[in-house]
Motif scaffolding. Structure first.
Motif, short mmCIF file in Angstrom:
data_model
loop_
_atom_site.label_atom_id
_atom_site.label_comp_id
_atom_site.label_asym_id
_atom_site.label_seq_id
_atom_site.Cartn_x
_atom_site.Cartn_y
_atom_site.Cartn_z
N THR A 252 -3.07 4.85 2.67
CA THR A 252 -3.74 3.83 3.48
C THR A 252 -2.75 3.04 4.31
O THR A 252 -1.53 3.15 4.14
N SER A 253 -3.29 2.23 5.21
CA SER A 253 -2.50 1.33 6.04
C SER A 253 -3.29 0.04 6.20
O SER A 253 -4.44 -0.06 5.79
N THR B 41 2.22 -0.18 7.37
CA THR B 41 2.27 0.18 5.96
C THR B 41 3.28 -0.73 5.30
O THR B 41 4.40 -0.88 5.78
N SER C 284 6.02 1.20 12.46
CA SER C 284 4.81 2.02 12.62
C SER C 284 4.84 2.71 13.96
O SER C 284 4.12 3.59 14.25
N ASN D 138 0.80 -1.22 0.00
CA ASN D 138 0.00 0.00 0.00
C ASN D 138 0.84 1.28 0.00
O ASN D 138 0.33 2.35 -0.28
N GLY D 139 2.13 1.16 0.25
CA GLY D 139 3.01 2.31 0.09
C GLY D 139 3.10 2.76 -1.35
O GLY D 139 3.52 3.89 -1.64
#
Length: 110
Positions: A69-70, A94, A110, A62-63
């Motif tokens: 987002t995460s 992430t 995180s 998602n990076g």
């Protein structure tokens, strides 16, 4: 179109270094709709946890998206001889663009 993925692996242990045999699976839930070159829906992806506490799962990184987002990460534990499940929230992570990660390093980041 084939979606690029990253492999996330890990081990779920108790503080005394023994596997928690009642953990059935690890769940990763994307926090919202994402866009890369396609639209990614916020579904839950899960991985079974074996008797040693180990798991492996492939996730979209998602990076690479454009919406920040995460993934919410939870361990799903079966209790009362399988009569019900409860989720233990492990954190939010992430997944960047590398091909492999451990859950521990993602949670630490995180």
């Amino acid at each position: 179109m084939t979606l690029s993925t990253a492999t996330v692996t890990g081990t779920v242990l108790l503080p005394d270094d023994t596997a928690l045999s009642t953990v059935d699976r690890i769940e990763f839930t994307l926090s919202g709709v994402e866009t890369d070159t396609i639209t990614i829906l916020p579904e839950t992806v899960s991985a079974d946890v074996d008797e040693n506490g180990d798991f492996s799962v492939s996730l979209w990184p998602n990076g690479s998206g454009s919406r920040g987002t995460s993934y919410a990460v939870a361990a799903v534990i079966t209790e009362n001889d399988g009569q019900y499940e409860r989720k233990v929230q492990l954190g939010t992570v992430t997944v960047a663009s590398a091909t492999t990660y451990t859950l521990a390093e993602l949670l630490d980041a995180s």
